[in-house]
Design a protein around this motif. Structure first.
Motif, mmCIF file in Angstrom:
data_model
loop_
_atom_site.group_PDB
_atom_site.id
_atom_site.type_symbol
_atom_site.label_atom_id
_atom_site.label_comp_id
_atom_site.label_asym_id
_atom_site.label_seq_id
_atom_site.Cartn_x
_atom_site.Cartn_y
_atom_site.Cartn_z
ATOM 1 N N SER A 198 0.865 -1.171 0.000
ATOM 2 C CA SER A 198 0.000 0.000 0.000
ATOM 3 C C SER A 198 0.904 1.224 0.000
ATOM 4 C CB SER A 198 -0.896 -0.007 1.235
ATOM 5 O OG SER A 198 -1.666 1.165 1.287
ATOM 6 N N ILE A 199 1.329 1.636 -1.191
ATOM 7 C CA ILE A 199 2.236 2.768 -1.320
ATOM 8 C C ILE A 199 1.871 3.552 -2.569
ATOM 9 C CG2 ILE A 199 4.195 1.682 -0.169
ATOM 10 C CD1 ILE A 199 5.351 1.002 -2.899
ATOM 11 N N PRO A 200 2.217 4.820 -2.618
ATOM 12 C CA PRO A 200 2.163 5.501 -3.902
ATOM 13 C C PRO A 200 3.290 4.931 -4.751
ATOM 14 C CG PRO A 200 2.998 6.974 -2.193
ATOM 15 C CD PRO A 200 2.627 5.682 -1.536
ATOM 16 N N PHE A 201 2.962 4.325 -5.860
ATOM 17 C CA PHE A 201 3.983 3.624 -6.639
ATOM 18 C C PHE A 201 4.884 4.556 -7.437
ATOM 19 C CE2 PHE A 201 3.373 -0.702 -5.730
ATOM 20 C CZ PHE A 201 2.051 -0.843 -5.374
ATOM 21 N N SER A 202 4.481 5.798 -7.655
ATOM 22 C CA SER A 202 5.313 6.752 -8.388
ATOM 23 C C SER A 202 5.295 8.094 -7.681
ATOM 24 C CB SER A 202 4.806 6.930 -9.822
ATOM 25 O OG SER A 202 4.901 5.720 -10.528
ATOM 26 N N ALA A 203 6.424 8.795 -7.750
ATOM 27 C CA ALA A 203 6.518 10.119 -7.154
ATOM 28 C C ALA A 203 7.627 10.890 -7.854
ATOM 29 C CB ALA A 203 6.803 10.022 -5.665
ATOM 30 N N ASN A 204 7.560 12.202 -7.772
ATOM 31 C CA ASN A 204 8.589 13.059 -8.344
ATOM 32 C C ASN A 204 9.469 13.603 -7.222
ATOM 33 O OD1 ASN A 204 7.437 12.591 -10.783
ATOM 34 N ND2 ASN A 204 6.534 14.605 -11.011
ATOM 35 N N PRO A 205 10.788 13.604 -7.429
ATOM 36 C CA PRO A 205 11.697 14.081 -6.386
ATOM 37 C C PRO A 205 11.721 15.598 -6.271
ATOM 38 C CG PRO A 205 12.921 13.462 -8.320
ATOM 39 C CD PRO A 205 11.489 13.110 -8.594
ATOM 40 N N ALA A 206 12.189 16.062 -5.126
ATOM 41 C CA ALA A 206 12.475 17.475 -4.897
ATOM 42 C C ALA A 206 13.910 17.542 -4.405
ATOM 43 C CB ALA A 206 11.514 18.043 -3.858
ATOM 44 N N ALA A 207 14.711 18.347 -5.034
ATOM 45 C CA ALA A 207 16.131 18.497 -4.685
ATOM 46 C C ALA A 207 16.860 17.163 -4.701
ATOM 47 C CB ALA A 207 16.270 19.175 -3.327
ATOM 48 N N GLY A 208 16.454 16.274 -5.589
ATOM 49 C CA GLY A 208 17.163 15.016 -5.775
ATOM 50 C C GLY A 208 16.753 13.890 -4.855
ATOM 51 N N THR A 209 15.743 14.097 -4.035
ATOM 52 C CA THR A 209 15.295 13.026 -3.143
ATOM 53 C C THR A 209 13.784 12.847 -3.240
ATOM 54 O OG1 THR A 209 15.011 14.492 -1.248
ATOM 55 C CG2 THR A 209 17.159 13.439 -1.489
ATOM 56 N N VAL A 210 13.350 11.645 -2.933
ATOM 57 C CA VAL A 210 11.917 11.342 -2.902
ATOM 58 C C VAL A 210 11.681 10.390 -1.735
ATOM 59 C CG1 VAL A 210 12.080 9.395 -4.511
ATOM 60 C CG2 VAL A 210 9.921 10.615 -4.275
ATOM 61 N N THR A 211 10.537 10.506 -1.104
ATOM 62 C CA THR A 211 10.194 9.648 0.020
ATOM 63 C C THR A 211 8.953 8.839 -0.318
ATOM 64 O OG1 THR A 211 11.086 11.242 1.589
ATOM 65 C CG2 THR A 211 9.548 9.604 2.466
ATOM 66 N N PHE A 212 9.028 7.547 -0.077
ATOM 67 C CA PHE A 212 7.881 6.662 -0.215
ATOM 68 C C PHE A 212 7.563 6.102 1.165
ATOM 69 C CE2 PHE A 212 9.765 6.511 -4.428
ATOM 70 C CZ PHE A 212 8.664 6.536 -5.276
ATOM 71 N N HIS A 213 6.294 6.047 1.516
ATOM 72 C CA HIS A 213 5.865 5.414 2.760
ATOM 73 C C HIS A 213 5.316 4.048 2.390
ATOM 74 C CE1 HIS A 213 6.479 9.056 5.067
ATOM 75 N NE2 HIS A 213 5.989 9.688 4.015
ATOM 76 N N VAL A 214 5.980 3.005 2.836
ATOM 77 C CA VAL A 214 5.646 1.632 2.446
ATOM 78 C C VAL A 214 4.947 0.929 3.598
ATOM 79 C CG1 VAL A 214 6.596 -0.580 1.695
ATOM 80 C CG2 VAL A 214 7.638 1.552 0.907
ATOM 81 N N PHE A 215 3.797 0.335 3.301
ATOM 82 C CA PHE A 215 3.063 -0.454 4.277
ATOM 83 C C PHE A 215 2.852 -1.842 3.702
ATOM 84 C CE2 PHE A 215 1.976 3.958 4.926
ATOM 85 C CZ PHE A 215 2.163 4.106 6.288
#
Length: 75
Positions: free
Chosen positions: A27-44
């Protein structure tokens, strides 16, 4: 990047793919765009099991797969 270098100019989409034993669901957002070269995913994870992996990919970069990891239930 695979060598640990942060590409602060990259703003493309990063996608996670899950390999889960026994058909467990993520249950995670499978895609995201980074900011300043980093991206955070919350994985459940919904099932305790051994042998999970997560693969991250983005256009123009080699994909990377995590080491296999295990999930246990809460005590």
């Amino acid at each position: 990047m695979a060598d640990g270098t942060v590409d602060t100019a990259f703003h493309g989409q990063i996608t996670l793919a899950a390999a889960a034993p026994g058909g467990s669901n993520f249950s995670i957002p499978f895609s995201a765009n980074p900011a300043a070269g980093t991206v955070t995913f919350h994985v459940f994870l919904n099932d305790a099991a051994n042998g999970y992996t997560i693969t991250a990919s983005a256009a123009g970069f080699a994909s990377g797969t995590s080491a296999t990891f295990n999930v246990t239930t809460r005590p």
